[in-house]
Design a protein around this motif. Structure first.
Motif, PDB file in Angstrom:
ATOM      1  N   GLN A 239       0.810  -1.207   0.000  1.00  0.00           N
ATOM      2  CA  GLN A 239       0.000   0.000   0.000  1.00  0.00           C
ATOM      3  C   GLN A 239       0.853   1.271   0.000  1.00  0.00           C
ATOM      4  O   GLN A 239       0.410   2.312  -0.454  1.00  0.00           O
ATOM      5  CB  GLN A 239      -0.931   0.005   1.227  1.00  0.00           C
ATOM      6  CG  GLN A 239      -1.956  -1.120   1.199  1.00  0.00           C
ATOM      7  CD  GLN A 239      -2.890  -1.012   0.006  1.00  0.00           C
ATOM      8  OE1 GLN A 239      -3.515   0.019  -0.219  1.00  0.00           O
ATOM      9  NE2 GLN A 239      -2.973  -2.077  -0.773  1.00  0.00           N
TER      10      GLN A 239
ATOM     11  N   SER B 221      -2.931  -4.988   2.656  1.00  0.00           N
ATOM     12  CA  SER B 221      -4.148  -4.968   1.836  1.00  0.00           C
ATOM     13  C   SER B 221      -3.713  -5.033   0.385  1.00  0.00           C
ATOM     14  O   SER B 221      -2.982  -4.155  -0.096  1.00  0.00           O
ATOM     15  CB  SER B 221      -4.960  -3.702   2.103  1.00  0.00           C
ATOM     16  OG  SER B 221      -5.479  -3.714   3.401  1.00  0.00           O
TER      17      SER B 221
ATOM     18  N   THR C 206      -4.435  -4.914  -3.540  1.00  0.00           N
ATOM     19  CA  THR C 206      -5.413  -4.364  -4.487  1.00  0.00           C
ATOM     20  C   THR C 206      -5.460  -5.222  -5.743  1.00  0.00           C
ATOM     21  O   THR C 206      -4.439  -5.431  -6.407  1.00  0.00           O
ATOM     22  CB  THR C 206      -5.056  -2.921  -4.869  1.00  0.00           C
ATOM     23  OG1 THR C 206      -4.985  -2.127  -3.686  1.00  0.00           O
ATOM     24  CG2 THR C 206      -6.124  -2.335  -5.798  1.00  0.00           C
TER      25      THR C 206
ATOM     26  N   ASP D   4     -10.028  -4.330  -2.749  1.00  0.00           N
ATOM     27  CA  ASP D   4      -8.956  -4.684  -1.816  1.00  0.00           C
ATOM     28  C   ASP D   4      -9.310  -5.966  -1.077  1.00  0.00           C
ATOM     29  O   ASP D   4     -10.476  -6.183  -0.720  1.00  0.00           O
ATOM     30  CB  ASP D   4      -8.731  -3.568  -0.798  1.00  0.00           C
ATOM     31  CG  ASP D   4      -8.071  -2.353  -1.426  1.00  0.00           C
ATOM     32  OD1 ASP D   4      -7.506  -2.503  -2.517  1.00  0.00           O
ATOM     33  OD2 ASP D   4      -8.140  -1.263  -0.823  1.00  0.00           O
TER      34      ASP D   4
ATOM     35  N   LYS E   7      -7.867  -8.507   2.246  1.00  0.00           N
ATOM     36  CA  LYS E   7      -6.984  -8.571   3.396  1.00  0.00           C
ATOM     37  C   LYS E   7      -6.094  -9.817   3.267  1.00  0.00           C
ATOM     38  O   LYS E   7      -6.598 -10.918   3.013  1.00  0.00           O
ATOM     39  CB  LYS E   7      -7.789  -8.644   4.690  1.00  0.00           C
ATOM     40  CG  LYS E   7      -8.745  -7.477   4.894  1.00  0.00           C
ATOM     41  CD  LYS E   7      -8.006  -6.167   5.107  1.00  0.00           C
ATOM     42  CE  LYS E   7      -8.991  -5.031   5.368  1.00  0.00           C
ATOM     43  NZ  LYS E   7      -8.298  -3.738   5.528  1.00  0.00           N
TER      44      LYS E   7
ATOM     45  N   ASP F 125      -4.807 -15.118   1.583  1.00  0.00           N
ATOM     46  CA  ASP F 125      -6.007 -14.279   1.611  1.00  0.00           C
ATOM     47  C   ASP F 125      -6.807 -14.578   2.890  1.00  0.00           C
ATOM     48  O   ASP F 125      -7.277 -15.691   3.088  1.00  0.00           O
ATOM     49  CB  ASP F 125      -6.855 -14.569   0.367  1.00  0.00           C
ATOM     50  CG  ASP F 125      -8.100 -13.678   0.295  1.00  0.00           C
ATOM     51  OD1 ASP F 125      -8.302 -12.860   1.206  1.00  0.00           O
ATOM     52  OD2 ASP F 125      -8.863 -13.825  -0.680  1.00  0.00           O
TER      53      ASP F 125
ATOM     54  N   THR G  64      -9.379 -12.442   3.799  1.00  0.00           N
ATOM     55  CA  THR G  64     -10.563 -11.578   3.716  1.00  0.00           C
ATOM     56  C   THR G  64     -11.772 -12.247   4.350  1.00  0.00           C
ATOM     57  O   THR G  64     -12.503 -11.641   5.140  1.00  0.00           O
ATOM     58  CB  THR G  64     -10.872 -11.232   2.249  1.00  0.00           C
ATOM     59  OG1 THR G  64      -9.701 -10.678   1.651  1.00  0.00           O
ATOM     60  CG2 THR G  64     -12.008 -10.240   2.159  1.00  0.00           C
TER      61      THR G  64
ATOM     62  N   LYS H 196     -11.456 -12.408   8.106  1.00  0.00           N
ATOM     63  CA  LYS H 196     -11.772 -11.121   8.717  1.00  0.00           C
ATOM     64  C   LYS H 196     -13.270 -10.854   8.695  1.00  0.00           C
ATOM     65  O   LYS H 196     -13.849 -10.360   9.659  1.00  0.00           O
ATOM     66  CB  LYS H 196     -11.050 -10.001   7.968  1.00  0.00           C
ATOM     67  CG  LYS H 196      -9.542  -9.997   8.142  1.00  0.00           C
ATOM     68  CD  LYS H 196      -9.169  -9.602   9.565  1.00  0.00           C
ATOM     69  CE  LYS H 196      -7.660  -9.464   9.714  1.00  0.00           C
ATOM     70  NZ  LYS H 196      -7.283  -9.112  11.100  1.00  0.00           N
TER      71      LYS H 196
END
Length: 608
Positions: free
Chosen positions: A186, A210, A212, A218, A220, A242, A244, A247
């Motif tokens: 980032q 993060s 992209t 994006d 996580k 990953d 994401t 989370k």
């Protein structure tokens, strides 16, 4: 029992759909559940619930994994990448331990085997080409996204298919490009921090970034970096995981936790779970409040003590054993201070995987509703008694009033026969008219009372005969002889109704037609049509009299309503008609035009 409660919580909070293999442990690192780890090289034995995780971890990575898990239990949410060299296999394993603040503080650990390929070092030419070939195959076929980065500027020298797939970029767009420009990092701060960690430890584990994607979204991820040699140059092997969904699931768990807390705090219904062996294993605050107990007191109390009647609990257990559930059963319960209250009890009987019985239930305090029902029943009984007494009084008084009026009317008629004095005759006629009005009012009151308190008595009805009798009875009314009457009855089938109430209907409607006829019309008439069809009697009574003002149509069925001061009646006639029609379960409609006449339409059911 605690294990079962936790499994249900896990199911409700959507942990099971994770694609990554995981193991659920408690603070003592005992296994509570697992998914997708049966073939993982991390474990030396087959996993079973209740086993100690530390006992079955592969000896070469046991200490490192345990350290990471202990860090997670302390709340740091650690994860680690571990290498294991055993026999002819090289295995790299990614472990993530995440604490979830749910019931009894359980923890979920994700185990991901990055690659496992045969490594033949004891044969061949010993120049490392075989190993490099195997490494290259493992690199490109690994399930996790991998990249080889140049040390100084993080240019991506090589990427595997998993990274191409997750990023959305083509392979040639990734290779040779800056990881920072493509959104791999980032900011420059990430690169500075990573270089600092590499100097300190020669590797970077669990660095959050993060990432992209090409579509601009994006995700996580956690990043693990190790030093490797690539084409004679020292580079970085980047392993991307990953997280994401992890989370997102953590957020869902947190939201569900808050929801459960909110329900527990604000729900008025008492919720509980109990077992025959342990008694209550869960209650909410409303349950404790309902019985006047603290949460601690309620958890240890014997459930049998909460019932006002000992037989109720035994009866409920038998019914649950038979049906498996109980819904809205009215039960008397006892509060801690001895007060008795009524509650709706709903219970479901289930069992865990070991066959242990579980009672899940809810109690709704209906004491206020119960008291209101009792009070309402008492008031209704009183009201029925008062209404009955009032009906009897009205009926009795009306009959008692009619007797002297009849005598007075007889005396007036005799006096009219015995005098020729015009003034006296005039006075007597006025007296006679007043007596007749009063007698008519009393008759109406009697009809109102009789219609209200008498039941229906269905008999076979002859509409033509009934209409002719009514017209004959009303011949005494002024100008009745000058009104042409027609009766048309089509009654090809038997019709049963209450003849007394039908007489009241016909008497009031026909007498109104006679009283309010138009004397200026050459042919005043009353026409009556009766048709029995589809199990109903359709009755129409039409006249060409004075009609009704449109402003008064909505009010003519009200008690004591009179359209003009010239009206001769008591104002009860049409009210009696409406009440009688409703008592017969029928409907009535009226159409009228001032100066042209009125039409009343009735539809009555056949009372078989």
């Amino acid at each position: 029992m605690k294990m079962l409660r936790y499994k249900e919580l896990i199911s409700e909070t959507l942990i099971n759909p994770f694609d990554h293999p995981y193991v659920i442990i408690n603070k003592e690192m005992e296994i509570l559940g697992h998914h997708g780890v049966e073939d993982s090289p991390v474990f030396s034995l087959k996993l079973e619930e209740g086993m100690s995780l530390t006992e079955i971890l592969h000896p070469e990575i046991r200490a490192t994994v345990v350290d990471a898990l202990e860090d997670a239990i302390r709340g740091s949410k650690q994860s680690g990448t571990f290498k294991e060299l055993s026999g002819d296999y090289l295995t790299r394993v990614q472990v993530v331990a995440a604490p979830f603040e749910v019931h009894d503080n359980r923890y979920i650990c994700f185990f991901e085997t990055i690659f496992s390929k045969e490594l033949s070092t004891s044969s061949d030419n010993g120049d490392g080409q075989q190993s490099e070939s195997i490494f290259a195959k493992a690199f490109h076929t690994a399930p996790l996204p991998l990249a080889i980065l140049r040390m100084d500027d993080c240019t991506m020298l090589n990427v595997n298919d998993a990274l191409v797939k997750i990023s959305g970029f083509a392979k040639d767009q990734l290779q040779g490009a800056s990881a920072l420009k493509l959104g791999f990092f980032q900011s420059d701060r990430d690169i500075v921090r990573i270089n600092q960690l590499l100097k300190e430890r020669n590797s970077v584990h669990n660095y959050p970034v993060s990432f992209t994607l090409k579509n601009g979204h994006d995700i996580k991820t956690i990043l693990n970096l190790d030093l490797v040699e690539f084409n004679g140059e020292q580079c970085l092997l980047a392993i991307i995981q990953d997280i994401t969904e992890i989370k997102r699931t953590q957020a869902k768990l947190k939201a569900n936790e808050h929801l459960l807390i909110s329900i527990n705090e604000n729900l008025n219904e008492g919720i509980y779970r109990s077992t025959p062996e342990d008694g209550f294993v869960y209650i909410n605050k409303a349950f404790a409040r309902m019985f006047g107990l603290s949460l601690e007191e309620a958890m240890v109390i014997n459930p049998e003590r909460l019932y006002a009647n000992e037989d109720d609990r035994s009866r409920i257990k038998k019914q649950l054993a038979t049906d498996g559930f109980l819904k809205n059963e009215q039960i008397e319960f006892r509060r801690s201070n001895g007060e008795i209250f009524w509650g709706y009890l709903s219970t479901l009987l289930t069992s865990d995987e070991n066959g242990n019985l579980i009672y899940d239930g809810a109690i709704v305090d209906i004491s206020d509703i119960k008291r209101s029902k009792v009070l309402l029943h008492e008031r209704n009984s009183e009201l029925k008694k008062i209404n009955a007494e009032l009906d009897r009084f009205v009926y009795s008084a009306s009959h008692d009033l009619r007797a002297p009026l009849t005598s007075l009317l007889g005396l007036v008629n005799i006096a009219l026969l015995e005098t020729n004095n015009e003034k006296v005759v005039s006075y007597l006629e006025m007296m006679k008219g007043s007596v007749n009005k009063l007698d008519s009012l009393i008759s109406d009151i009697i009809n109102v009372s009789r219609n209200a308190r008498q039941g229906l008595h269905a008999e076979s009805v002859d509409f033509k005969e009934l209409a002719e009798e009514t017209i004959e009875h009303l011949k005494y009314l002024p100008s009745a002889d000058s009104i042409r009457t027609e009766i048309h009855v089509s009654d090809g089938q038997e019709f049963r109704s209450d003849p007394k109430r039908l007489r009241i209907l016909f008497n009031n409607l026909i007498s109104n037609a006679f009283r309010y006829h138009d004397p200026h019309k050459a042919d005043p008439y009353l026409k009556m049509y009766v048709e029995i069809k589809d199990g109903r009697a359709h009755i129409t009574i039409a006249d060409n009299g004075k009609g009704i003002d449109p402003d008064h149509i909505e009010s003519i069925f009200e008690m004591f309503f009179r359209a003009t001061t010239e009206a001769e009646g008591s104002g009860l006639g049409l009210y009696i008609v409406k009440e009688t029609v409703e008592k017969l379960h029928g409907i009535i409609e009226v159409e009228s035009k001032l100066g042209e006449g009125s039409t009343f339409k009735l539809s009555l059911p056949n009372l078989r």
